[in-house]
Design a protein around this motif. Structure first.
Motif, PDB file in Angstrom:
ATOM      1  N   PRO A   1      -1.756   1.034  -8.307  1.00 15.86           N
ATOM      2  CA  PRO A   1      -2.214   0.188  -7.203  1.00 15.86           C
ATOM      3  C   PRO A   1      -3.245  -0.855  -7.606  1.00 15.86           C
ATOM      4  O   PRO A   1      -3.317  -1.923  -6.993  1.00 15.86           O
ATOM      5  CB  PRO A   1      -2.800   1.196  -6.210  1.00 15.86           C
TER       6      PRO A   1
ATOM      7  N   ILE B   1      -1.158   1.133   0.064  1.00 19.08           N
ATOM      8  CA  ILE B   1      -1.035   1.716  -1.284  1.00 19.08           C
ATOM      9  C   ILE B   1      -2.248   2.542  -1.697  1.00 19.08           C
ATOM     10  O   ILE B   1      -2.185   3.267  -2.687  1.00 19.08           O
ATOM     11  CB  ILE B   1      -0.750   0.632  -2.355  1.00 19.08           C
ATOM     12  N   PHE B   2      -3.349   2.445  -0.938  1.00 21.16           N
ATOM     13  CA  PHE B   2      -4.517   3.293  -1.201  1.00 21.16           C
ATOM     14  C   PHE B   2      -4.692   4.257  -0.027  1.00 21.16           C
ATOM     15  O   PHE B   2      -4.714   3.821   1.124  1.00 21.16           O
ATOM     16  CB  PHE B   2      -5.787   2.455  -1.354  1.00 21.16           C
TER      17      PHE B   2
ATOM     18  N   VAL C   1       2.585   4.380  -5.023  1.00 22.90           N
ATOM     19  CA  VAL C   1       2.551   3.287  -5.999  1.00 22.90           C
ATOM     20  C   VAL C   1       1.842   3.780  -7.251  1.00 22.90           C
ATOM     21  O   VAL C   1       0.706   4.258  -7.192  1.00 22.90           O
ATOM     22  CB  VAL C   1       1.814   2.064  -5.415  1.00 22.90           C
TER      23      VAL C   1
END
Length: 505
Positions: A7, A125-126, A4
């Motif tokens: 994020p 997403i992290f 992403v």
């Protein structure tokens, strides 16, 4: 990792909705007397305005977390936000307490659909070794919402009327929907078979258990109706949940709750820790607020303002702790924060006497702010670090379920303890005394009762202090995080396909 580009905008968009639904867990308590008067309702009906929301929120979390894995967390989050926002409008327009309770059930269901998706998106997403800062924001949001709720509730009720504690959600919900639609990525879905027996067993078991614990004090832990008793419901709930776990173990298809998640030591311990945090954060405010209002004569808004140092310090330190938690073993931060919380609550207990200068309570409130900042990010980061992307929703559902279950336990336990200590410390006929057992607490007490009432509240707050201290001991058993391999750019091609990002929608 799902690649992403931005994020952080996604995180902040999700935080808006998450903050709103958690505020609604506490904001209504301040408005209860006004709702009773406005709708001509009795005390039991008004209690159900909060109970119905919490019940509808807690029970479906396991299921809605899994639905996010199956249909995509963005779709589920937006659906939940629409349901929650429309239900909020219905709450504000309710003309009688029965309609308000029905609307609160729908509102709780919307919250249950949304909550696991927020944590699942962050998990996906992290990357694990850079997730601390994001989880610190998510965690600080959860902690601050419990404090902002009573403050905001007091201001809205005093200034505009009880309806506005619900109407305010409408513009926030619309803004949150548009931001999430724009900024939250459409993540890959995973083809899960839906475990219908597991859905039924988990929903029935959690409903019986949570309802029994949550409403136990209302029915004096005895008979509810006919042969149905509080303890009968609790035992039945435990039996059904045991059946659920057995079914998950032997289910030849795909279980609703992958028990393999609990083979990860840190996931299991973090869930135990967040249960104790949920217990403590929900329970400690009740004896403190009762003391502020009934002994010291403060208004609900004034009482809540004494917790402002906690909210400000916690929010201010959240990004700092987030950066630290990715660089050090999170068990030290979590254990330190939990010990600090126990210290702050014990300090409050010592100060809770009729003649204590009221401004002194700002000091333990500040300590609670430091404690709060050190708890949420380390626990949530530890819980999610080893979750594979295809099980992010399931893991998030479990984590949020245990947090809510801890909150329900804390709410029930502190109510029982307060009644017991009042019966012991006050003369017969006082609130909670033999002749006044079950009396609704409200107004300022006669001065002759101040000492005994203060002692009872002081003793009661030691329960959450003891529970959170046990949580600190649990955190010390976290395993040291291992270096992250096979995540993101360095992942093998097969892993990238599994964790790939669908075209944005």
């Amino acid at each position: 990792m799902e690649n992403v580009a931005k994020p952080w905008p996604a995180l902040w968009s999700l935080v808006i909705g998450f903050f709103m639904i958690l505020i609604d867990s506490t904001i209504v308590s301040v408005a209860n007397p006004v709702i009773m008067e406005g709708l001509g309702a009795d005390i039991n009906s008004v209690i159900w305005v909060t109970s119905a929301y919490l019940l509808a929120y807690a029970v479906p979390l396991l299921i809605t977390g899994r639905l996010g894995d199956r249909f995509g967390p963005k779709k589920l989050y937006l659906l939940g936000l629409v349901v929650f926002t429309l239900a909020s409008l219905w709450c504000g327009l309710a003309g009688n307490v029965e309609t308000l309770i029905a609307a609160r059930v729908l509102q709780g269901l919307g919250a249950a659909i949304m909550t696991p998706q927020t944590m699942a998106v962050i998990t996906r997403i992290f990357p694990p070794d850079r997730r601390g800062a994001a989880m610190s924001i998510w965690g600080a949001t959860a902690g601050m919402a419990t404090l902002v709720g009573p403050i905001l509730g007091g201001v809205l009720v005093d200034g505009l009327g009880w309806e506005w504690i619900f109407f305010i959600n409408v513009p926030i919900g619309i803004a949150g929907f548009l931001l999430a639609l724009r900024n939250v990525p459409t993540l890959s879905t995973h083809p899960h078979r839906f475990d219908l027996p597991g859905v039924v067993l988990s929903a029935v078991g959690l409903f019986l258990l949570v309802f029994g614990i949550q409403e136990g004090e209302t029915y004096n832990w005895g008979i509810i109706a006919g042969p149905v008793s509080v303890w009968g419901l609790i035992i039945a709930g435990l039996v059904v949940l045991t059946g659920f776990v057995v079914w998950q173990r032997f289910n030849k298809g795909e279980p609703l709750l992958p028990l393999g998640l609990f083979r990860d030591r840190n996931f299991s311990l973090a869930n135990l820790g967040i249960t104790m945090v949920g217990f403590t954060v929900t329970s400690f405010g009740l004896p403190l607020i009762f003391y502020y209002q009934m002994v010291r004569g403060l208004t609900p808004t004034q009482s809540a303002l004494l917790m402002v140092p906690m909210a400000l310090i916690s929010g201010g330190l959240a990004p700092v702790v987030g950066k630290i938690v990715d660089r050090v073993n999170p068990k030290y931060l979590a254990a330190g924060g939990l010990v600090l919380m126990a210290v702050a609550l014990s300090w409050n207990a010592l100060l809770m006497q009729p003649g204590t200068p009221i401004l002194l309570f700002l000091l333990p409130s500040a300590v609670l702010g430091f404690a709060n900042a050190g708890i949420w990010a380390p626990l949530s980061t530890t819980a999610t670090r080893n979750l594979p992307p295809r099980q992010a929703g399931a893991g998030s559902g479990v984590y949020n379920t245990t947090r809510q279950f801890g909150a329900v336990l804390g709410s029930a336990a502190i109510a029982v303890l307060i009644q017991a200590r009042l019966a012991a410390e006050l003369p017969a006929g006082g609130p909670g005394g033999p002749a006044g057992e079950g009396m609704a607490l409200g107004g300022t007490l006669p001065e002759a009762l101040h000492s005994g009432f203060s002692t009872a509240m002081s003793q009661s707050i030691l329960l959450p202090a003891a529970v959170v201290l046990v949580g600190a001991a649990v955190a010390l058993f976290f395993a040291k995080p291992q270096p992250v391999r096979g995540w993101g750019a360095g992942a093998p091609a097969s892993a990238k396909v599994d964790a790939g990002l669908d075209s944005a929608g």
